[in-house]
Design an enzyme around this catalytic site. Structure first.
Site, mmCIF file in Angstrom:
data_model
loop_
_atom_site.group_PDB
_atom_site.id
_atom_site.type_symbol
_atom_site.label_atom_id
_atom_site.label_comp_id
_atom_site.label_asym_id
_atom_site.label_seq_id
_atom_site.Cartn_x
_atom_site.Cartn_y
_atom_site.Cartn_z
ATOM 1 N N GLU A 33 -39.857 7.126 -47.203
ATOM 2 C CA GLU A 33 -39.324 5.993 -46.448
ATOM 3 C C GLU A 33 -39.445 4.708 -47.256
ATOM 4 O O GLU A 33 -38.524 3.884 -47.310
ATOM 5 C CB GLU A 33 -40.078 5.820 -45.121
ATOM 6 C CG GLU A 33 -39.794 6.872 -44.079
ATOM 7 C CD GLU A 33 -40.541 6.589 -42.781
ATOM 8 O OE1 GLU A 33 -40.610 5.413 -42.384
ATOM 9 O OE2 GLU A 33 -41.074 7.545 -42.176
ATOM 10 N N SER A 44 -45.952 -0.766 -42.516
ATOM 11 C CA SER A 44 -46.020 -0.224 -43.876
ATOM 12 C C SER A 44 -44.663 -0.277 -44.575
ATOM 13 O O SER A 44 -44.595 -0.514 -45.784
ATOM 14 C CB SER A 44 -46.560 1.209 -43.863
ATOM 15 O OG SER A 44 -45.621 2.111 -43.331
ATOM 16 N N HIS A 48 -35.546 6.023 -39.990
ATOM 17 C CA HIS A 48 -36.000 7.027 -39.031
ATOM 18 C C HIS A 48 -36.578 8.210 -39.794
ATOM 19 O O HIS A 48 -35.974 8.664 -40.778
ATOM 20 C CB HIS A 48 -34.826 7.479 -38.159
ATOM 21 C CG HIS A 48 -35.219 8.434 -37.079
ATOM 22 N ND1 HIS A 48 -35.919 8.038 -35.959
ATOM 23 C CD2 HIS A 48 -35.052 9.783 -36.963
ATOM 24 C CE1 HIS A 48 -36.144 9.086 -35.187
ATOM 25 N NE2 HIS A 48 -35.632 10.162 -35.775
ATOM 26 N N ARG A 83 -38.512 -1.082 -29.951
ATOM 27 C CA ARG A 83 -37.641 -1.505 -28.861
ATOM 28 C C ARG A 83 -36.209 -1.124 -29.203
ATOM 29 O O ARG A 83 -35.797 -1.204 -30.364
ATOM 30 C CB ARG A 83 -37.727 -3.022 -28.646
ATOM 31 C CG ARG A 83 -39.012 -3.462 -27.984
ATOM 32 C CD ARG A 83 -39.035 -4.966 -27.741
ATOM 33 N NE ARG A 83 -37.962 -5.432 -26.876
ATOM 34 C CZ ARG A 83 -37.947 -5.298 -25.560
ATOM 35 N NH1 ARG A 83 -38.948 -4.706 -24.944
ATOM 36 N NH2 ARG A 83 -36.942 -5.761 -24.848
#
Length: 204
Positions: free
Chosen positions: A174, A13, A109, A91
């Site tokens: 975000e 997204s 984040h 990752r």
């Protein structure tokens, strides 16, 4: 024209928001050169294909971290990527990877770092009882959710919130913050002094 490389593991997204802002000119003089995933079932890869963007799946399962990272970096370098954006890439990058793109890897984040790093940040914030949550776009360094902060957006925790409602409102911010941060970094009118990113600004 700056080339952006996107790394993702899921639905993408944030990638979609970046792609829309590139297409509309809100991120000027830039193009998404390649979208790379470590997972064959990542929804973001399908979306990238629909948008006509070059994609690459580089499976990580069963590979040493740096071996996988070398494959990813080779693909990014092949497409002459100037800026790497992690968009739900599940990752941890090896120190070697980070060294190939100094101050040219961004991550977003869903918390106001340094609070609540790692997984399930919104759930951590909600359980802790904070009154204000948010998101952070930062440079990636060798430590988890640690690099210099570029921009942060705040989100109030409302009385009737549950974890899902809070996470949804953070995600909205975000999508705004990531593109703002990309513009700040691509301007090349900034520097990092200690942990402080100079040349951009944070906003609520």
């Amino acid at each position: 024209m700056k080339n952006i490389g996107i790394l993702l593991s899921g639905r993408g997204s944030n990638f979609e928001a970046i792609a829309k802002n590139v297409a509309s000119g809100k991120i000027p003089n830039a193009r998404i050169a390649i979208v790379i995933s470590n997972r064959t079932d990542a929804g973001g890869i399908e979306l990238a294909r629909e948008l006509g963007i070059e994609t690459r799946i580089i499976p990580s399962k069963g590979k040493a971290r740096e071996d996988h990272d070398r494959e990813v970096v080779a693909a990014l370098q092949q497409h002459k990527v100037d800026l790497v954006c992690l968009a739900g890439y599940m990752r941890l990058l090896s120190p070697w990877f980070v060294q190939q793109f100094p101050h040219r890897i961004l991550n977003i984040h869903p918390s106001l770092l340094p609070a609540f790093p790692g997984l399930e940040a919104q759930e951590q914030a909600f359980a802790y009882g904070v009154k204000v949550a948010g998101c952070t776009v930062h440079f990636v360094d060798e430590e988890l959710d640690h690099g210099a902060i570029i921009i942060q957006k705040t989100v109030p925790v409302l009385e009737g919130d549950d974890e899902k409602a809070l996470a949804a409102r953070i995600l909205e911010q975000e999508h705004i913050a990531y593109s703002e941060a990309i513009n700040l970094v691509l301007e090349d009118k900034n520097c990092i002094r200690g942990r402080r990113f100079v040349g951009g600004s944070t906003s609520a």
